[in-house]
Design a protein around this motif. Structure first.
Motif, PDB file in Angstrom:
ATOM      1  N   ILE A  77       0.877  -1.161   0.000  1.00 32.19           N
ATOM      2  CA  ILE A  77       0.000   0.000   0.000  1.00 32.19           C
ATOM      3  C   ILE A  77       0.919   1.218   0.000  1.00 32.19           C
ATOM      4  N   ILE A 100      -1.083  -0.490  -4.693  1.00 30.65           N
ATOM      5  CA  ILE A 100      -2.361   0.162  -4.402  1.00 30.65           C
ATOM      6  C   ILE A 100      -2.049   1.475  -3.690  1.00 30.65           C
ATOM      7  N   LEU A 102      -3.416   4.546  -1.591  1.00 24.83           N
ATOM      8  CA  LEU A 102      -4.513   5.030  -0.744  1.00 24.83           C
ATOM      9  C   LEU A 102      -3.973   6.159   0.106  1.00 24.83           C
ATOM     10  N   GLU A 113      -8.871   5.888  -2.507  1.00 26.40           N
ATOM     11  CA  GLU A 113      -8.005   5.226  -3.492  1.00 26.40           C
ATOM     12  C   GLU A 113      -7.577   6.212  -4.576  1.00 26.40           C
ATOM     13  N   CYS A 116      -4.143   1.992  -8.624  1.00 31.27           N
ATOM     14  CA  CYS A 116      -4.161   0.527  -8.499  1.00 31.27           C
ATOM     15  C   CYS A 116      -3.608  -0.090  -9.770  1.00 31.27           C
ATOM     16  N   SER A 139      -7.246   1.458   5.720  1.00 27.38           N
ATOM     17  CA  SER A 139      -6.482   1.299   4.465  1.00 27.38           C
ATOM     18  C   SER A 139      -6.368  -0.173   4.084  1.00 27.38           C
ATOM     19  N   ALA A 143      -7.951  -1.822   0.759  1.00 32.49           N
ATOM     20  CA  ALA A 143      -7.075  -2.439  -0.247  1.00 32.49           C
ATOM     21  C   ALA A 143      -7.522  -3.877  -0.522  1.00 32.49           C
ATOM     22  N   LEU A 146     -10.725  -4.008  -2.507  1.00 33.07           N
ATOM     23  CA  LEU A 146     -10.421  -3.697  -3.906  1.00 33.07           C
ATOM     24  C   LEU A 146      -9.902  -4.948  -4.635  1.00 33.07           C
TER      25      LEU A 146
END
Ligand code: U5P
Length: 209
Positions: A77, A100, A102, A113, A116, A139, A143, A146
């Motif tokens: 992340i 990803i 965020l 977001e 990605c 978060s 993630a 997603l």
């Protein structure tokens, strides 16, 4: 039910202790993120299935073992997770890496977001989502949601330090995800920072504050 594994290895505790100190330099902090991520990954990959393969040593034929089945993918992340991914790549150089992005809305503390990008075959891979700090759990949960929305199912989450609030939220929302934690801290403060924690992991890795 999620498995929640809190590392009790002395090396991990020792290294996290150095990371917590406010006098630890950016370089030393960054190196430790990578080292501790590697040590946690060692535990998180313990149950990967093995396959037998026949090989030849300089002396005889024998059966050796290799990691079987699904290939791996590390998903940091952004931005603090990036350096954990680098550490893990030292152990698993053939893993693919997805990203990803965020950021945390500082008023609501909820994640938003902004990026990605995943390997095309991510749904066939075993996924290790990494972020140094599991604070509110917003978060990590976002993630993972997603990823699941993209058809990905075999997901693990790795962090260096977690707050009980974050562990609760993540395991309630994603009971199928195993969580590997370097150290479990006391609680969050009113700004969503982990106490005692180590401050803002991204700022400490990149020296931005
Ligand atoms: N974060 C920190 N230190 C803290 C708490 C949070 O660096 O003490 C950052 C982490 O970089 C992480 C994000 O990406 O906030 C996690 O916050 P949350 O969504 O779990 O609240």
């Amino acid at each position: 039910m999620s498995k929640v594994i809190i590392m009790d290895h002395p090396l991990i505790q020792h290294k996290i202790g150095i990371m917590r100190r406010k006098t630890t330099s950016t370089k030393e902090f960054r190196d430790l993120v990578s080292e501790v991520a590697m040590l946690i990954c060692y535990e998180a990959t313990r149950e990967l299935p093995l396959a037998d393969i026949e090989i030849e040593t300089p002396l005889v034929k024998t059966i050796a073992h290799e990691i079987a089945g699904k290939k791996l993918c590390i998903v940091p992340i952004l931005r603090a997770g990036l350096h954990m991914a680098d550490g893990i790549l030292n152990l698993i150089p053939n893993a693919k890496v997805g990203h990803i992005g965020l950021y945390r809305n500082e008023e609501t503390l909820e994640p938003v977001e902004y990026f990605c990008k995943l390997p095309v075959d991510a749904d066939e891979r075993e996924i290790f989502v990494v972020d140094p700090m599991l604070a509110t759990g917003g978060s990590a949960s976002a993630a993972i949601t997603l990823l699941k929305n993209k058809g990905i199912s075999k997901i693990h989450f790795l962090c260096l330090i977690a707050a009980p609030e974050g562990v609760k939220r993540l395991t309630e929302l994603h009971p199928d995800v195993d969580v590997y934690i370097g150290a479990l801290d006391e609680r969050l403060n009113e700004h969503g920072y982990i106490l005692p924690g180590l401050g803002d992991a991204g700022d400490r890795i990149y020296g931005t504050k």
